[in-house]
Design a protein around this motif. Structure first.
Motif, PDB file in Angstrom:
ATOM      1  N   GLU A  52       0.832  -1.207   0.000  1.00  0.00           N
ATOM      2  CA  GLU A  52       0.000   0.000   0.000  1.00  0.00           C
ATOM      3  C   GLU A  52       0.866   1.255   0.000  1.00  0.00           C
ATOM      4  O   GLU A  52       0.601   2.215  -0.742  1.00  0.00           O
ATOM      5  CB  GLU A  52      -0.920  -0.010   1.214  1.00  0.00           C
ATOM      6  CG  GLU A  52      -1.784   1.236   1.342  1.00  0.00           C
ATOM      7  CD  GLU A  52      -2.563   1.259   2.646  1.00  0.00           C
ATOM      8  OE1 GLU A  52      -3.196   2.292   2.926  1.00  0.00           O
ATOM      9  OE2 GLU A  52      -2.522   0.262   3.387  1.00  0.00           O
ATOM     10  N   LYS A  91       0.886   4.038  -3.033  1.00  0.00           N
ATOM     11  CA  LYS A  91       0.441   5.413  -2.798  1.00  0.00           C
ATOM     12  C   LYS A  91       1.581   6.411  -2.926  1.00  0.00           C
ATOM     13  O   LYS A  91       1.381   7.530  -3.390  1.00  0.00           O
ATOM     14  CB  LYS A  91      -0.207   5.508  -1.417  1.00  0.00           C
ATOM     15  CG  LYS A  91      -1.536   4.748  -1.376  1.00  0.00           C
ATOM     16  CD  LYS A  91      -2.259   4.889  -0.050  1.00  0.00           C
ATOM     17  CE  LYS A  91      -3.608   4.192  -0.110  1.00  0.00           C
ATOM     18  NZ  LYS A  91      -4.348   4.279   1.163  1.00  0.00           N
ATOM     19  N   GLN A  92       2.805   6.014  -2.561  1.00  0.00           N
ATOM     20  CA  GLN A  92       3.948   6.892  -2.780  1.00  0.00           C
ATOM     21  C   GLN A  92       4.248   7.028  -4.264  1.00  0.00           C
ATOM     22  O   GLN A  92       4.653   8.090  -4.740  1.00  0.00           O
ATOM     23  CB  GLN A  92       5.171   6.360  -2.043  1.00  0.00           C
ATOM     24  CG  GLN A  92       5.092   6.512  -0.533  1.00  0.00           C
ATOM     25  CD  GLN A  92       6.278   5.899   0.171  1.00  0.00           C
ATOM     26  OE1 GLN A  92       7.188   5.377  -0.463  1.00  0.00           O
ATOM     27  NE2 GLN A  92       6.261   5.950   1.489  1.00  0.00           N
ATOM     28  N   VAL A 135       2.044   6.964  -6.649  1.00  0.00           N
ATOM     29  CA  VAL A 135       1.053   7.873  -7.223  1.00  0.00           C
ATOM     30  C   VAL A 135       1.457   9.322  -6.999  1.00  0.00           C
ATOM     31  O   VAL A 135       1.279  10.183  -7.862  1.00  0.00           O
ATOM     32  CB  VAL A 135      -0.334   7.593  -6.603  1.00  0.00           C
ATOM     33  CG1 VAL A 135      -1.336   8.668  -6.982  1.00  0.00           C
ATOM     34  CG2 VAL A 135      -0.841   6.226  -7.063  1.00  0.00           C
ATOM     35  N   LYS A 136       2.064   9.605  -5.844  1.00  0.00           N
ATOM     36  CA  LYS A 136       2.443  10.982  -5.535  1.00  0.00           C
ATOM     37  C   LYS A 136       3.706  11.415  -6.277  1.00  0.00           C
ATOM     38  O   LYS A 136       3.871  12.572  -6.606  1.00  0.00           O
ATOM     39  CB  LYS A 136       2.669  11.126  -4.031  1.00  0.00           C
ATOM     40  CG  LYS A 136       1.404  10.933  -3.210  1.00  0.00           C
ATOM     41  CD  LYS A 136       1.710  11.063  -1.723  1.00  0.00           C
ATOM     42  CE  LYS A 136       0.451  10.861  -0.888  1.00  0.00           C
ATOM     43  NZ  LYS A 136       0.733  10.939   0.557  1.00  0.00           N
ATOM     44  N   SER A 181       1.143   8.460 -13.096  1.00  0.00           N
ATOM     45  CA  SER A 181       0.618   7.658 -11.995  1.00  0.00           C
ATOM     46  C   SER A 181      -0.448   6.675 -12.448  1.00  0.00           C
ATOM     47  O   SER A 181      -0.713   5.701 -11.773  1.00  0.00           O
ATOM     48  CB  SER A 181       0.040   8.578 -10.914  1.00  0.00           C
ATOM     49  OG  SER A 181      -1.009   9.362 -11.454  1.00  0.00           O
ATOM     50  N   ASP A 222      -7.380   0.985   1.669  1.00  0.00           N
ATOM     51  CA  ASP A 222      -6.239   0.715   2.540  1.00  0.00           C
ATOM     52  C   ASP A 222      -6.163  -0.776   2.830  1.00  0.00           C
ATOM     53  O   ASP A 222      -7.044  -1.556   2.466  1.00  0.00           O
ATOM     54  CB  ASP A 222      -6.292   1.524   3.840  1.00  0.00           C
ATOM     55  CG  ASP A 222      -7.588   1.304   4.610  1.00  0.00           C
ATOM     56  OD1 ASP A 222      -8.087   0.171   4.606  1.00  0.00           O
ATOM     57  OD2 ASP A 222      -8.086   2.268   5.214  1.00  0.00           O
ATOM     58  N   LYS A 266      -4.595   0.569  -3.422  1.00  0.00           N
ATOM     59  CA  LYS A 266      -4.298   1.885  -3.987  1.00  0.00           C
ATOM     60  C   LYS A 266      -5.355   2.919  -3.623  1.00  0.00           C
ATOM     61  O   LYS A 266      -5.043   4.044  -3.238  1.00  0.00           O
ATOM     62  CB  LYS A 266      -4.171   1.778  -5.503  1.00  0.00           C
ATOM     63  CG  LYS A 266      -3.853   3.105  -6.193  1.00  0.00           C
ATOM     64  CD  LYS A 266      -3.715   2.918  -7.687  1.00  0.00           C
ATOM     65  CE  LYS A 266      -3.436   4.246  -8.386  1.00  0.00           C
ATOM     66  NZ  LYS A 266      -3.298   4.078  -9.853  1.00  0.00           N
ATOM     67  N   TYR A 267      -6.628   2.525  -3.728  1.00  0.00           N
ATOM     68  CA  TYR A 267      -7.710   3.494  -3.542  1.00  0.00           C
ATOM     69  C   TYR A 267      -8.352   3.424  -2.162  1.00  0.00           C
ATOM     70  O   TYR A 267      -9.105   4.332  -1.798  1.00  0.00           O
ATOM     71  CB  TYR A 267      -8.778   3.278  -4.618  1.00  0.00           C
ATOM     72  CG  TYR A 267      -8.251   3.499  -6.019  1.00  0.00           C
ATOM     73  CD1 TYR A 267      -7.934   4.777  -6.462  1.00  0.00           C
ATOM     74  CD2 TYR A 267      -8.044   2.421  -6.880  1.00  0.00           C
ATOM     75  CE1 TYR A 267      -7.438   4.988  -7.740  1.00  0.00           C
ATOM     76  CE2 TYR A 267      -7.549   2.618  -8.161  1.00  0.00           C
ATOM     77  CZ  TYR A 267      -7.249   3.899  -8.588  1.00  0.00           C
ATOM     78  OH  TYR A 267      -6.742   4.092  -9.857  1.00  0.00           O
TER      79      TYR A 267
END
Length: 206
Positions: free
Chosen positions: A76, A80-81, A83-84, A89, A155, A152-153
């Motif tokens: 996770e 998520k990192q 995507v940032k 992404s 948790d 991803k969307y």
């Protein structure tokens, strides 16, 4: 950040999954009532402690749950990192899936060569790979994509709840389709998991 109520719900979830994996404690009367008479003629009461197989099963379940939890949290975080930090992404999910598939292929390939090398040489790599195997592969691939999307969307906690619910759902389907007998442990597990889901998602104070 998890609230105290949610921590309690997660503990309930752990207990429910352990119950779902446990066998019924019932044993034949000849073995459960007394042990065979000793040389002195007196019978000894049977031990009421949990047998070694059950303890090994519980420890294995807890170990798998712990490792799976760490892996889910790490995956996770990476997703998520990514995507940032990544400009593209939208491709991150597919890229991570390819990475994890290659790592799994490497590990499984090594095990196959070590354990089944004579069979592979004799019958070939694809021996026994039929339509059922193709269906299992497609199902596993689809499940991996869904899990990655959840991580991803949403948790990893929601992923854990989905896994626990799937254990209960699988048991019910097995009973309906194949006539599997569900013991008291499974029914208790279903109630505990349901309560855990309700407690975790309840916003009002309890």
């Amino acid at each position: 950040k998890l609230r105290p109520r949610q921590v309690v719900a997660l503990v309930l979830l752990l207990i429910g999954v352990v119950f779902a994996q446990m066998r019924s404690g019932g044993r034949p009367a000849a073995k459960s009532a007394t042990k065979p008479p000793s040389q002195g003629g007196a019978s000894e009461p049977a031990s009421t402690s949990i047998d070694s197989d059950t303890m090994i099963g519980i420890l294995a379940t807890l170990t798998i749950a712990t490792l799976s939890g760490f892996a889910a949290v790490y995956t996770e975080a990476v997703l998520k990192q990514g995507v940032k930090s990544k400009a593209h992404s939208s491709d991150m999910l597919s890229y991570m899936q390819i990475q994890m598939a290659l790592a799994s292929l490497l590990v499984i390939g090594v095990f196959a060569l070590v354990l089944d090398m004579p069979v592979i040489v004799e019958k070939g790599l694809w021996a026994g790979f039929d339509r059922a195997s193709c269906l299992a592969v497609c199902s596993s691939a689809l499940g991996g994509l869904i899990v990655s999307a959840v991580l991803k969307y949403a948790d990893s906690v929601l992923k854990g709840y989905a896994t626990a619910a799937s254990v209960i759902f699988t048991g019910l389907l097995s009973a309906a389709l194949f006539g599997t007998e569900l013991d008291g442990n499974f029914l208790v597990a279903a109630v505990i998991v349901t309560c855990s889901i309700v407690v975790y998602n309840t916003k009002a104070a309890i």
